[in-house]
Enzyme design. Sequence first.
Site, PDB file in Angstrom:
ATOM      1  N   ASP A   1      18.866   5.878  52.422  1.00 38.61           N
ATOM      2  CA  ASP A   1      19.237   6.788  51.343  1.00 38.61           C
ATOM      3  C   ASP A   1      18.228   6.820  50.205  1.00 38.61           C
ATOM      4  O   ASP A   1      18.282   7.704  49.355  1.00 38.61           O
ATOM      5  CB  ASP A   1      20.625   6.444  50.787  1.00 38.61           C
ATOM      6  CG  ASP A   1      20.749   4.983  50.391  1.00 38.61           C
ATOM      7  OD1 ASP A   1      19.809   4.217  50.651  1.00 38.61           O
ATOM      8  OD2 ASP A   1      21.794   4.606  49.839  1.00 38.61           O
TER       9      ASP A   1
ATOM     10  N   GLY B   1      22.171   0.900  43.527  1.00 44.93           N
ATOM     11  CA  GLY B   1      21.019   0.059  43.835  1.00 44.93           C
ATOM     12  C   GLY B   1      19.870   0.848  44.422  1.00 44.93           C
ATOM     13  O   GLY B   1      18.701   0.590  44.111  1.00 44.93           O
TER      14      GLY B   1
ATOM     15  N   GLY C   1      29.811   2.889  46.814  1.00 42.94           N
ATOM     16  CA  GLY C   1      29.382   4.032  47.605  1.00 42.94           C
ATOM     17  C   GLY C   1      28.650   5.072  46.796  1.00 42.94           C
ATOM     18  O   GLY C   1      28.593   6.244  47.186  1.00 42.94           O
TER      19      GLY C   1
ATOM     20  N   ALA D   1      19.245   4.034  43.851  1.00 46.63           N
ATOM     21  CA  ALA D   1      18.674   4.831  42.768  1.00 46.63           C
ATOM     22  C   ALA D   1      17.712   3.990  41.944  1.00 46.63           C
ATOM     23  O   ALA D   1      16.629   4.444  41.565  1.00 46.63           O
ATOM     24  CB  ALA D   1      19.788   5.392  41.878  1.00 46.63           C
TER      25      ALA D   1
END
EC number: 2.7.1.148
Length: 409
Positions: A243, A209, A205, A211
């Site tokens: 994200d 990956g 969480g 980033a």
Amino acid sequence: MKTDGGNTWRASHSKPLNTANTMGEPFSHSEYSVHADQSEFYLNELTEHSGQDNPCMNTSRLNTNRYGHPVVHPCPKIHCICTQSNIAAIGSDCTGCVDIAQACKMLRGGLGCTQDPCVKNPHTQCFTDVSNHAMRNVLPLNVSNTEQFPIQIEYANGRNPVLNPMDDLAMRAALLLSKDIDLQNTHILPSTRISIEKNIPVAAGLAGGSADAAAVLLGINSAWQTNYSRCDLLGKAGALGADVPFLIWGGAAYGSGTGSCVTFFETQTLYWVLCFSKHPLSTRKVFQELDRQRSGAGCNHHPVFSNPAECAEMLKKAIKRGPEALAALLHNDLTSAAKMLMPEIAERIKAAERCPGILRAIISGSGPTLALLAEDAEAANRACSILKDTGVICKAVSSPAYSSIYWQT
């Protein structure tokens, strides 16, 4: 980071707080550096941005490299530099999206800089030292000039956490840019190999990956000289995951829709403790469980965030008031699903919130990592020590981190 020779440009990118029912996780941070002469490309992934602020630097140490970019020679302990020239570049990339003066003010405030914002002088510097409290993945990317155009991803420890290469976000990010390039009308692009040394827990969480994917977009864009603007990359990042756009920009922000619509906040430094689990939790399974729960009665939406139009303004006001006000709004819609799949999360949250100075504990992203908001740095460090004594793997960090870039010869 290697510094022996070659022109180097380097950037760092990080995610904001996960204060709403978004799909983003907090604290992940990626940075890359490209050594043009040596054709070596390095990425580091960090879980935080912390340290003592340094005073603004003057312009006496600045000149430009062969590309006309500002050149700085920072202290070896300086890991991140924020330049007004980069904010100006962001403004020109996002005409109508970013107010340059406001962006400068936001950056200065977050870095503790007391110098007035300087839009006219692009060489005004603000430094911040993030040499402490870093957890990082190292991703060397080797570039060679050949007539082939392969993209290879390998893991330094020999264990790829992704069985299918096409599910690897770093690979998908590289392929995303390569598909847009017409090789008939441009020079042949170099073959590229990325070796990932994974230090941040997988399926925790923490958006490790994602980033990496954001850093690959920015780094390869520089290495291949594809010249996409930051806004161009923002749109592409959304195709990789909701994200990933957070990581393109950094700072503290509220994201809506598929993540590409981002509202930035000015914020003081906030102090957290990350509590890790020894066991991973599949994001896919957490969302499947959430869908199952929402398909029946008892759907658990947080009333504070039921109106997206009001959410950003509420968060903005809470962040300005301080950590206590922000703690009252912290919520993650994935909590019930994560608890169902990993029941011990509930007890971990209770134990964390019993620590003095901890205002709120929530799961980060889809879990199982917990993010504990502390009153101040002292409370975060104290809670971290208490939890470590009980066998919990944890780390005190701070947020937000800011997207920045500099060039070095």
